[in-house]
Design an enzyme around this catalytic site. Structure first.
Site, PDB file in Angstrom:
ATOM      1  N   ASP A 173      61.036 -23.330  26.494  1.00 25.66           N
ATOM      2  CA  ASP A 173      60.956 -22.947  27.707  1.00 25.66           C
ATOM      3  C   ASP A 173      61.606 -21.906  28.537  1.00 25.66           C
ATOM      4  OD1 ASP A 173      61.049 -23.172  30.637  1.00 25.66           O
ATOM      5  OD2 ASP A 173      61.871 -25.328  30.633  1.00 25.66           O
ATOM      6  N   LYS A 187      59.463 -17.799  37.241  1.00 28.66           N
ATOM      7  CA  LYS A 187      60.313 -16.871  37.767  1.00 28.66           C
ATOM      8  C   LYS A 187      59.955 -15.578  37.644  1.00 28.66           C
ATOM      9  CE  LYS A 187      64.036 -20.425  37.327  1.00 28.66           C
ATOM     10  NZ  LYS A 187      64.753 -20.928  38.514  1.00 28.66           N
ATOM     11  N   TYR A 198      67.225 -27.869  31.326  1.00 25.88           N
ATOM     12  CA  TYR A 198      66.224 -28.483  32.614  1.00 25.88           C
ATOM     13  C   TYR A 198      64.617 -28.185  32.523  1.00 25.88           C
ATOM     14  CZ  TYR A 198      64.485 -28.925  37.466  1.00 25.88           C
ATOM     15  OH  TYR A 198      63.731 -29.422  38.545  1.00 25.88           O
TER      16      TYR A 198
END
Ligand code: PLP
Length: 430
Positions: free
Chosen positions: A239, A267, A144
């Protein structure tokens, strides 16, 4: 366990918020109950609206590596707040965080800050296309990369040829340039490059996948991606929105010793506030406006409160033995859960890298999305509820990573193992 207040809040929420939540996984649909409404957090714990306390393994889906309300983080936010909330002008703390990221993540020669991982990946992909003058991006099934149109492709069995959008509202043409291959399958990647040696602008990959549950890369996977992208003149994008500063200060690229051209962060880098970033090779990053022609901007990019929270988090992680401690805590939990699985003859496998982990029921080996999809979802739902009723807040989906933080004590981990044993005993009796 009393839950009436959460139930009441959820029915109120559903009236004016689609699905009652501001991000779909929070609705707990896959576990068939209404979500708990959270009132506050402290260290490894969260407290819900009915005043139940839980040991939290969600950690806001990854950012809270120091736990809730770490005093260094809240102190830094308060200090920044005294100066103002946002200026839309450069600040010294943005320079400081760019320097700090550069020091730890050697492949990042220049860094641009944004407010979400979605923005980071979307722009990294745009840069790869601009830099190479090519259109196609290869991603992996189950990875994702945020919810931008071109990245919202999971792909099914027709993957090798066609990419289909995962969501209505995305015209097929928008994903025509997104190719999908199975994770850990270097032959599939190799054959895509052979078919279209000059149209693939880049590869985007979660170096350790966290979004189909935790799936580590097989030993030759990341080096082979590096080699193939070099050979075909394509950009390699890691990523690291989950893995950046989670697995090591230098991220997964440091753990696996593979240097991408571009890296996306999110994050942990924001310490629990909305901050993300992307960075990498100077010659690619310098293509960004205002120096170059590739446009990207953000009203709140590099927001002073978010940068302060991020800086405080990164500085705290750079002290002492944060990552060996996280590894030791992750290992303790894994070993405890595995002992219980063996004792009660419950068929499952745990994938873990450092402080991120997933328990896949009903299967032996999970190395890609197809393997993950074969797991026993019904047993997961029973497991989730068993844990929740014992005060353990595990991610409400079999395809998510559970996160251990530095705030989890051995006692918290042992209580979690004990709760798991209570569940497993009942489960094994059918
Ligand atoms: N990339 C990865 C690997 C993620 O896990 C996520 C979010 O979970 C994103 C990108 C998108 O980040 P955000 O939710 O901040 O937009």
């Amino acid at each position: 366990m009393k839950t009436s207040r959460s139930r009441e809040l959820f029915s109120r929420a559903q009236r004016y918020i689609p699905g009652g939540v501001n991000s779909p996984v929070r609705a707990w649909k896959s576990v068939g109950v209404f979500p708990r409404f959270v009132v506050r957090g402290a260290g490894a714990y969260i407290f819900d609206a009915d005043d139940n306390r839980y040991i939290d393994f969600v950690g806001s889906w990854g950012p809270l590596i120091l736990g809730h309300r770490h005093p260094r983080v809240t102190g830094a936010i308060q200090k920044a707040l005294a100066g103002g909330t946002t200026f839309g002008a450069p600040t010294e703390s943005e320079v400081e965080i760019a320097e700090l990221v550069r020091r730890h993540v050697r492949s990042i020669e220049k860094l641009r800050l944004v407010s979400s991982g979605t923005e980071a990946t979307m722009t990294a992909v745009r840069l790869a296309r601009a830099f190479t003058g090519r259109s196609k991006i290869l991603k992996f099934d189950g990875c994702y990369h945020g919810h931008s149109d071109g990245m919202l492709v999971r792909a099914g069995s027709g993957v090798a040829t066609f990419s289909l959008p995962d969501s209505p509202g995305i015209p097929p043409g928008f994903v025509a340039n997104t190719l999908v291959a199975p994770f850990n399958d270097i032959l599939a990647v190799d054959s895509r490059f052979k078919q279209e040696p000059e149209t693939i602008a880049g590869i985007i990959v979660e170096p350790v996948c966290g979004n189909m549950g935790v799936i580590p890369p097989e030993p030759d996977f990341l080096p082979a991606l590096r080699e193939l992208t070099r050979r075909y003149g394509a950009v390699l994008i890691f990523d690291e929105v989950i893995t950046g500063f989670r697995l090591a200060l230098g991220g997964a690229q440091n753990v696996y010793q593979v240097e991408p051209d571009l890296t996306c962060l999110g994050k942990v880098v924001g310490g629990g506030l909305p901050l993300a970033g992307f960075g990498g090779k100077k010659e690619i990053m310098d293509m960004l406006a205002p120096d170059g022609p590739v446009y990207q901007a953000g009203t709140l990019s590099g927001n002073p409160l978010a940068v302060a929270a991020g800086l405080a988090t990164l500085k705290q992680l750079a002290k002492g033995r944060a990552y060996s401690e996280l590894e030791q805590k992750g290992k303790r939990l894994q070993e405890g859960l595995e002992t219980v699985l063996r004792k009660y003859g419950i068929h499952a496998v745990m994938n873990r890298v450092g402080s991120m982990m997933t328990l896949f029921f009903g299967t032996e080996r999970v190395r890609n999305a197809d393997d993950a999809r074969r797991c026993d979802r019904e047993r997961f739902v029973r497991f989730f509820h068993g844990m929740l009723n014992s005060g353990i807040y595990w991610p409400p989906s079999p395809f998510e990573a559970a996160f251990v933080s530095l705030a989890h004590s051995n006692n918290d981990l042992d209580k979690t193992i004990k709760a798991f044993e209570d569940w497993a005993r009942k489960e094994s009796k059918g």
